[in-house]
Design a protein around this motif. Sequence first.
Motif, PDB file in Angstrom:
ATOM      1  N   MET A  15      86.651 -39.780 -15.551  1.00 59.83           N
ATOM      2  CA  MET A  15      85.245 -39.387 -15.592  1.00 59.83           C
ATOM      3  C   MET A  15      84.374 -40.494 -16.191  1.00 59.83           C
ATOM      4  SD  MET A  15      83.403 -36.246 -17.645  1.00 59.83           S
ATOM      5  CE  MET A  15      84.082 -34.884 -16.733  1.00 59.83           C
ATOM      6  N   ASP A  16      83.383 -40.931 -15.439  1.00 56.72           N
ATOM      7  CA  ASP A  16      82.410 -41.898 -15.937  1.00 56.72           C
ATOM      8  C   ASP A  16      81.220 -41.152 -16.539  1.00 56.72           C
ATOM      9  OD1 ASP A  16      83.629 -44.357 -15.191  1.00 56.72           O
ATOM     10  OD2 ASP A  16      83.130 -43.906 -13.103  1.00 56.72           O
ATOM     11  N   ILE A  17      80.716 -41.652 -17.634  1.00 63.05           N
ATOM     12  CA  ILE A  17      79.539 -41.065 -18.261  1.00 63.05           C
ATOM     13  C   ILE A  17      78.311 -41.788 -17.711  1.00 63.05           C
ATOM     14  CG2 ILE A  17      78.393 -40.484 -20.424  1.00 63.05           C
ATOM     15  CD1 ILE A  17      81.147 -39.160 -20.003  1.00 63.05           C
ATOM     16  N   PRO A  18      77.408 -41.079 -17.038  1.00 61.87           N
ATOM     17  CA  PRO A  18      76.242 -41.738 -16.428  1.00 61.87           C
ATOM     18  C   PRO A  18      75.291 -42.322 -17.469  1.00 61.87           C
ATOM     19  CG  PRO A  18      76.060 -39.342 -16.243  1.00 61.87           C
ATOM     20  CD  PRO A  18      77.424 -39.623 -16.781  1.00 61.87           C
ATOM     21  N   ASP A  19      74.483 -43.267 -17.020  1.00 65.68           N
ATOM     22  CA  ASP A  19      73.591 -43.996 -17.926  1.00 65.68           C
ATOM     23  C   ASP A  19      72.616 -43.081 -18.657  1.00 65.68           C
ATOM     24  OD1 ASP A  19      74.845 -46.312 -17.184  1.00 65.68           O
ATOM     25  OD2 ASP A  19      73.314 -46.910 -15.728  1.00 65.68           O
ATOM     26  N   ARG A 175      82.432 -34.719  -3.173  1.00 63.89           N
ATOM     27  CA  ARG A 175      81.890 -35.807  -2.338  1.00 63.89           C
ATOM     28  C   ARG A 175      80.729 -36.524  -3.026  1.00 63.89           C
ATOM     29  NH1 ARG A 175      82.129 -35.576   3.870  1.00 63.89           N
ATOM     30  NH2 ARG A 175      81.546 -37.704   4.400  1.00 63.89           N
ATOM     31  N   THR A 176      79.923 -35.777  -3.761  1.00 65.15           N
ATOM     32  CA  THR A 176      78.784 -36.384  -4.460  1.00 65.15           C
ATOM     33  C   THR A 176      79.255 -37.472  -5.416  1.00 65.15           C
ATOM     34  OG1 THR A 176      77.518 -34.319  -4.346  1.00 65.15           O
ATOM     35  CG2 THR A 176      76.851 -35.914  -6.009  1.00 65.15           C
ATOM     36  N   TYR A 177      80.319 -37.167  -6.144  1.00 64.29           N
ATOM     37  CA  TYR A 177      80.814 -38.143  -7.120  1.00 64.29           C
ATOM     38  C   TYR A 177      81.542 -39.303  -6.445  1.00 64.29           C
ATOM     39  CZ  TYR A 177      82.696 -39.922 -11.501  1.00 64.29           C
ATOM     40  OH  TYR A 177      82.998 -40.726 -12.573  1.00 64.29           O
ATOM     41  N   LYS A 184      80.787 -47.963  -8.122  1.00 63.63           N
ATOM     42  CA  LYS A 184      81.188 -48.624  -9.369  1.00 63.63           C
ATOM     43  C   LYS A 184      82.484 -49.416  -9.184  1.00 63.63           C
ATOM     44  CE  LYS A 184      78.861 -45.694 -12.729  1.00 63.63           C
ATOM     45  NZ  LYS A 184      78.986 -44.950 -14.002  1.00 63.63           N
ATOM     46  N   GLU A 185      83.432 -48.845  -8.457  1.00 63.17           N
ATOM     47  CA  GLU A 185      84.703 -49.538  -8.250  1.00 63.17           C
ATOM     48  C   GLU A 185      84.515 -50.787  -7.391  1.00 63.17           C
ATOM     49  OE1 GLU A 185      87.443 -49.063  -9.764  1.00 63.17           O
ATOM     50  OE2 GLU A 185      86.857 -47.203 -10.782  1.00 63.17           O
ATOM     51  N   ILE A 186      83.601 -50.726  -6.426  1.00 62.07           N
ATOM     52  CA  ILE A 186      83.310 -51.904  -5.601  1.00 62.07           C
ATOM     53  C   ILE A 186      82.704 -53.009  -6.454  1.00 62.07           C
ATOM     54  CG2 ILE A 186      81.753 -52.781  -3.811  1.00 62.07           C
ATOM     55  CD1 ILE A 186      82.271 -50.173  -2.271  1.00 62.07           C
ATOM     56  N   LYS A 187      81.779 -52.640  -7.343  1.00 65.66           N
ATOM     57  CA  LYS A 187      81.175 -53.643  -8.240  1.00 65.66           C
ATOM     58  C   LYS A 187      82.225 -54.285  -9.126  1.00 65.66           C
ATOM     59  CE  LYS A 187      76.543 -51.592  -8.456  1.00 65.66           C
ATOM     60  NZ  LYS A 187      75.556 -50.874  -9.323  1.00 65.66           N
ATOM     61  N   GLY A 244      86.510 -29.135   3.653  1.00 68.80           N
ATOM     62  CA  GLY A 244      87.543 -28.650   4.556  1.00 68.80           C
ATOM     63  C   GLY A 244      88.906 -29.104   4.079  1.00 68.80           C
ATOM     64  N   ASP A 245      89.701 -29.676   4.982  1.00 64.82           N
ATOM     65  CA  ASP A 245      91.041 -30.146   4.616  1.00 64.82           C
ATOM     66  C   ASP A 245      91.097 -31.666   4.509  1.00 64.82           C
ATOM     67  OD1 ASP A 245      90.646 -30.259   7.433  1.00 64.82           O
ATOM     68  OD2 ASP A 245      92.800 -30.574   7.706  1.00 64.82           O
ATOM     69  N   GLU A 246      89.946 -32.300   4.318  1.00 63.60           N
ATOM     70  CA  GLU A 246      89.897 -33.757   4.177  1.00 63.60           C
ATOM     71  C   GLU A 246      89.769 -34.153   2.711  1.00 63.60           C
ATOM     72  OE1 GLU A 246      88.501 -36.251   8.067  1.00 63.60           O
ATOM     73  OE2 GLU A 246      87.013 -35.832   6.520  1.00 63.60           O
ATOM     74  N   PHE A 247      90.608 -35.108   2.315  1.00 65.31           N
ATOM     75  CA  PHE A 247      90.610 -35.638   0.955  1.00 65.31           C
ATOM     76  C   PHE A 247      90.617 -37.161   1.031  1.00 65.31           C
ATOM     77  CE2 PHE A 247      92.458 -31.490   0.929  1.00 65.31           C
ATOM     78  CZ  PHE A 247      92.165 -30.912  -0.307  1.00 65.31           C
ATOM     79  N   ILE A 248      90.102 -37.793   0.006  1.00 68.14           N
ATOM     80  CA  ILE A 248      90.150 -39.248  -0.062  1.00 68.14           C
ATOM     81  C   ILE A 248      90.620 -39.655  -1.448  1.00 68.14           C
ATOM     82  CG2 ILE A 248      87.737 -39.582  -0.787  1.00 68.14           C
ATOM     83  CD1 ILE A 248      87.678 -42.023   1.163  1.00 68.14           C
ATOM     84  N   VAL A 249      91.381 -40.734  -1.503  1.00 74.26           N
ATOM     85  CA  VAL A 249      91.884 -41.252  -2.771  1.00 74.26           C
ATOM     86  C   VAL A 249      91.462 -42.711  -2.895  1.00 74.26           C
ATOM     87  CG1 VAL A 249      93.914 -41.727  -4.192  1.00 74.26           C
ATOM     88  CG2 VAL A 249      93.875 -39.695  -2.722  1.00 74.26           C
ATOM     89  N   LEU A 250      90.736 -43.050  -3.956  1.00 69.60           N
ATOM     90  CA  LEU A 250      90.423 -44.439  -4.263  1.00 69.60           C
ATOM     91  C   LEU A 250      91.551 -45.004  -5.116  1.00 69.60           C
ATOM     92  CD1 LEU A 250      86.623 -44.267  -5.224  1.00 69.60           C
ATOM     93  CD2 LEU A 250      87.639 -44.726  -2.987  1.00 69.60           C
ATOM     94  N   MET A 251      92.018 -46.186  -4.759  1.00 71.09           N
ATOM     95  CA  MET A 251      93.124 -46.813  -5.489  1.00 71.09           C
ATOM     96  C   MET A 251      92.706 -48.194  -5.973  1.00 71.09           C
ATOM     97  SD  MET A 251      96.422 -45.559  -3.237  1.00 71.09           S
ATOM     98  CE  MET A 251      97.517 -45.766  -4.637  1.00 71.09           C
ATOM     99  N   PRO A 252      92.068 -48.252  -7.160  1.00 64.46           N
ATOM    100  CA  PRO A 252      91.644 -49.555  -7.704  1.00 64.46           C
ATOM    101  C   PRO A 252      92.847 -50.449  -8.005  1.00 64.46           C
ATOM    102  CG  PRO A 252      90.570 -47.721  -8.843  1.00 64.46           C
ATOM    103  CD  PRO A 252      91.668 -47.144  -8.013  1.00 64.46           C
ATOM    104  N   ASP A 253      92.631 -51.750  -7.908  1.00 61.85           N
ATOM    105  CA  ASP A 253      93.666 -52.742  -8.216  1.00 61.85           C
ATOM    106  C   ASP A 253      94.925 -52.534  -7.377  1.00 61.85           C
ATOM    107  OD1 ASP A 253      91.909 -53.656 -10.177  1.00 61.85           O
ATOM    108  OD2 ASP A 253      92.826 -52.420 -11.727  1.00 61.85           O
TER     109      ASP A 253
END
Length: 320
Positions: A15-19, A175-177, A184-187, A244-253
Amino acid sequence: MNNNDDTESTKIYHMDIPDNLIKEWQSIVDLIARIAKVRAALIMRVQNGEIEVFIASNTKNSPYRLGNKEHLIDSGLYCEMVIKKGKMLLVPDASKSDKWRNNPDMKYNMRCYLGFPIRLPNGDFFGTICMLDDKENDFSQDMKDFMEKMRNLIEAYLDLLHLSITDKLTSLYNRTYLDIKASKEIKKANLSRKTITALLLDIDHFKKINDTFGHQIGDDVLKNFAEIITSCLRNRGIPFRLGGDEFIVLMPDTAINDAVTEGNNLRLKVEGTQIQPDLKITISIGAAEWKCGESMDNWFMRVDKALYKCKHAGGNQVMS
C-alpha cells in the motif's frame, strides 16, 4: 505481529500512502511537536523487518530524518516495545533504567518517549506515532488523550484508503489503484533501469461455471483464485482484480523469462487445486515486459494481446 491470511498481509505491504495523506500526517506531527514542546514527533513505518522514519516533525533540533531505518527486532527502540506489546508506551526518563541502555534513540539523548501503535485495517501494524524529548516528562492525561486521538485519526485515514483501492469481493487491489501503482512502478523502473513485467490472468470458460453452478459459486471461485494468486506470488508480485474473471499482476524487478516461470508455477497450482467440490479450473496468462520509455497504455495493450493469443491457442498456458 498478527498472523492474518497471506492475501491481506501481502496486499497491505504494497500500500502506497498518497501525497495528500502524507501532507495531512505532516501537519499532525508538527502540531504534536508544537503543543507538547518536544524535540521530535514521528510517524514510524514497519516494512520488511525494519522500522523507518516515515514522517518527522519540522522541529529545528530534531535528530530524525525521513527514511532513517533500524532493524525492528532486538533494536532496543521504544517503538519496538510499542509494536511488541501493541499498546501505548510512556517512558518518562530512559536514563534511569538499564532497560534502554542499547536504545539507538539514546544516542541523541532522547530519553523521554510517548508512543502509540498504528494498525492497518487487517489488524497488522503499520507502525507507531510517537514523540521524543531530551527532558524528563510524565506527560499529562490530556496529552496522552490527544496523542491517542491523533493515532485514531491516522487509522481512520488508512481505513478509508483501504476501502477506496480494494476490490470488495476478492480483497485484492482494484482497477483504480492499478493505474496509480503502475505509474509509480514505471517511474521507479525508469530511474533504476530495472525491469518490470505484467501478467494478465483470465479463468478459462468462466461463463460456463456461472451458467452451470450459479453466480454464488462463481464468486467463490473468484475469491479462491485470488487467494491462490497471492499465496503463490507473495512478495514477487502485486495482484489486482480488473473486473469479472480478469486479474493482473505487476512484477517489479522481474524480467519476462522469470515472470513467465512464475506464471507457469501459478497456472500449475491452479490446475491442481480443487477450487470447489467437483470443480477445478484452468487459467490463461499473458505476459509482457515494460519497455523503457513505453506508455502504460501501450504496455497493457501488449499484455492484453498476449492473453488473447493464449486464449486463441486453447488456454491453460502462458504466452508473451
